[in-house]
Design a protein around this motif. Structure first.
Motif, short mmCIF file in Angstrom:
data_model
loop_
_atom_site.label_atom_id
_atom_site.label_comp_id
_atom_site.label_asym_id
_atom_site.label_seq_id
_atom_site.Cartn_x
_atom_site.Cartn_y
_atom_site.Cartn_z
N ASP A 85 5.80 88.19 85.07
CA ASP A 85 5.77 87.69 83.69
C ASP A 85 5.54 86.18 83.66
O ASP A 85 4.80 85.67 82.81
N GLU A 116 17.06 94.90 70.40
CA GLU A 116 15.97 94.07 69.90
C GLU A 116 15.66 92.99 70.93
O GLU A 116 16.35 91.99 71.03
N LEU A 159 12.18 91.20 73.31
CA LEU A 159 10.75 91.12 73.50
C LEU A 159 10.43 91.00 74.98
O LEU A 159 11.14 90.31 75.71
N THR A 160 9.40 91.67 75.43
CA THR A 160 8.95 91.55 76.82
C THR A 160 7.48 91.18 76.84
O THR A 160 6.74 91.46 75.89
N SER A 169 5.28 92.54 78.73
CA SER A 169 4.51 93.79 78.78
C SER A 169 4.32 94.38 77.39
O SER A 169 3.25 94.94 77.07
N LEU A 170 5.34 94.26 76.52
CA LEU A 170 5.20 94.74 75.15
C LEU A 170 4.13 93.94 74.41
O LEU A 170 3.32 94.51 73.66
N LEU A 171 4.11 92.62 74.59
CA LEU A 171 3.08 91.80 73.97
C LEU A 171 1.69 92.23 74.42
O LEU A 171 0.76 92.35 73.60
N GLU A 172 1.55 92.48 75.71
CA GLU A 172 0.25 92.88 76.24
C GLU A 172 -0.16 94.26 75.72
O GLU A 172 -1.34 94.51 75.43
N GLU A 173 0.83 95.17 75.59
CA GLU A 173 0.53 96.50 75.05
C GLU A 173 0.01 96.41 73.62
O GLU A 173 -0.82 97.23 73.20
N LYS A 174 0.48 95.42 72.88
CA LYS A 174 0.06 95.25 71.50
C LYS A 174 -1.19 94.38 71.38
O LYS A 174 -1.62 94.05 70.26
N TRP A 187 6.19 89.47 63.96
CA TRP A 187 4.79 89.70 64.34
C TRP A 187 3.85 88.88 63.46
O TRP A 187 2.79 88.45 63.91
#
Length: 375
Positions: free
Chosen positions: A28, A206, A208-209, A211-216, A240
Motif C-alpha cells: 500500500d 467503517e 478505508l483501504t 485496495s478498496l480505492l483501486e477496486e472503485k 466519496w
C-alpha cells in the motif's frame, strides 16, 4: 490477543500473520508513493535491547516487580503528562480496548515494561528474561528499536493523535528515565480521518483501504492528494464526493505539471543544442559530433587538452591532479573551476591537459567533444 486469534482463524502461525500484513502494508505504501525506511526492524528482533533498558530502569529505581511483571513507577517523575493536562481522577482505567484494572500497580498510571503474567496466557511468542519467561510491554518496543538505530536522541517522532496518551507519554517517561536526558525534540501527531458520522474505525465497520480505492477505480495518489488538503492537526472528513473533487483537482495539477515539464525539457534541449553547435564551430548540425558518455559513481573521464564537456544529467565535480592550477574552463559563463568544484548542468567546459570530470553521488551523463579516456 488479536494476533493469536487471527492465526487460529486462518490456520497460520503468528509470524505468518505478521508477514502477511507487513507485506500488505508496504505494498500500500508503494501505491501511495511513500518511501520505504532505510531500516525496517521487527520488534521480535530486539528482545535484548528491551531487557537491557528494563534492567537499567530497575537499577535506577524507576521500575519495580509485582505479580510477576515489571512496572514503570510514574510517581518517580517530576512531570508525567507531557502533551495534555489531565485530571488524574478523570483518567480511564485503560485506554486500549479490553484493558482491565491491574491491581499490581502502585499508581494508576504505572505501566508494564515486561510481562510474565497477564490475561493473555496463550501468548504465542515468549522469551527468557531475568524476571521469568514472558514478553515485552507495548511501549518498551518503540524505545528499544529507536535507541538501537538512532542513538540516544531523536529529532522527530510521528504518530496518530490517539498515540499521544498513553503510548508516546510512556515512551518519553521510560526513555528519559533510562537515558537521563531529554530524548525527542519534536512530536508530530496526526488527527483522525473521519466520516460524516464521526471517527472512521474498524470497530464500527467503517474503514478505508488502498485496495478498496483501486477496486472503485481511484488512483491511490488521488487519496494522498486528498489527505494533503487538510492540516495534520485537523481531522479530515472523508466522503466519496470529497474524493471525487480531489480527483478533479489532482488531474488538473498533474496535467499542468506535465505541460511545464515538457516546456522545461524543450528549453533545456534548445539551450543544449545551441551550446553544442557553438562548440562545434557554429553549425547546428555539427552538434551531432558530440558523444554521449555514461559515468558510474566515482568514475572519471580524462580529456585531452581542448576537449569539451557538457553535463547533461547527474552530479559531477572537476578532477585536477594539480590543485594549484585551474582544472576546467567554463565556456558558458567565463572563468574556471578547480579540483573538487561541482559542474553545472548545461554549462560547456573545456579541459586543459590531464584534467577531467568525476561522477559524484550517482551515475552521470556527459556530452563530450574530443579525445578522452575513462578510469
Amino acid at each position: 490477543d488479536k494476533m493469536v486469534k487471527g492465526a487460529q482463524r486462518e490456520h497460520k502461525t503468528v509470524m505468518e500473520i505478521a508477514k502477511f500484513y507487513t507485506d500488505a502494508f508496504f505494498a500500500d505504501c508503494a501505491d501511495l508513493n511513500i518511501k520505504t525506511p532505510d531500516v525496517v526492524e521487527p520488534a521480535t528482533d530486539c528482545i535484548g535491547e528491551y531487557i537491557k533498558i528494563v534492567s537499567g530502569l530497575i537499577d535506577k529505581g524507576y521500575a519495580y516487580l509485582a505479580g510477576g511483571n515489571v512496572y514503570f513507577d510514574t510517581s518517580k517523575l517530576g512531570r508525567y503528562y507531557i502533551f495534555n493536562d489531565h485530571d488524574e481522577e478523570d483518567l480511564a482505567v485503560g485506554v486500549r480496548e479490553g484493558v482491565e484494572e491491574d491491581t499490581n500497580k502502585r499508581n494508576k498510571n504505572d505501566f508494564v515494561l515486561w510481562f510474565t503474567k497477564s490475561k493473555f496466557e496463550d501468548q504465542a511468542l515468549k522469551w527468557d528474561s531475568p524476571w521469568g519467561v514472558g514478553y515485552p510491554g507495548w511501549h518498551i518496543e518503540c524505545s528499544g528499536i529507536s535507541m538501537k538505530y538512532n542513538g540516544e536522541y531523536l529529532d522527530l517522532h510521528c504518530g496518530g493523535i490517539d498515540n499521544a496518551f498513553p503510548h508516546h507519554t510512556n515512551e518519553i517517561a521510560q526513555s528519559e528515565a533510562y537515558l537521563g536526558h531529554p530524548w525527542c525534540k519534536q512530536w508530530f501527531h496526526v488527527h483522525h480521518l473521519n466520516t460524516n458520522s464521526g471517527k472512521m474505525s474498524k470497530s464500527k465497520g467503517e474503514f478505508l483501504t488502498v485496495s478498496l480505492l483501486e477496486e472503485k477505480g481511484y488512483d491511490p495518489l488521488v487519496y494522498r492528494f486528498f489527505c494533503l488538503q487538510s492540516h495534520y492537526r485537523k481531522g479530515l472528513v472523508f466522503s466519496w464526493e470529497n474524493l471525487d473533487n480531489a480527483a478533479q483537482a489532482y488531474q488538473k495539477l498533474a496535467q499542468r505539471s506535465q505541460e511545464m515539464t515538457a516546456q522545461f525539457n524543450l528549453e533545456i534541449q534548445e539551450r543544449e543544442q545551441a551550446l553544442l553547435g557553438q562548440a562545434a564551430g557554429g553549425s547546428a548540425g555539427s552538434a551531432a559530433s558530440f558523444t554521449a558518455v555514461e559515468l558510474a559513481d566515482g568514475q572519471t573521464l580524462h580529456g585531452s587538452a581542448g576537449c569539451q564537456v557538457l553535463l547533461r544529467s547527474g552530479a559531477a565535480v572537476c578532477y585536477s591532479p594539480d590543485r594549484s592550477t585551474p582544472g576546467l574552463v567554463d565556456l558558458t559563463s567565463g572563468g574556471s573551476i578547480n579540483d573538487g568544484t561541482a559542474l553545472e548542468t548545461n554549462h560547456l567546459y573545456m579541459m586543459t591537459d590531464s584534467r577531467g570530470v568525476t561522477a559524484s553521488g550517482g551515475p552521470v551523463t556527459l556530452l563530450v567533444l574530443g579525445d578522452y579516456a575513462l578510469s
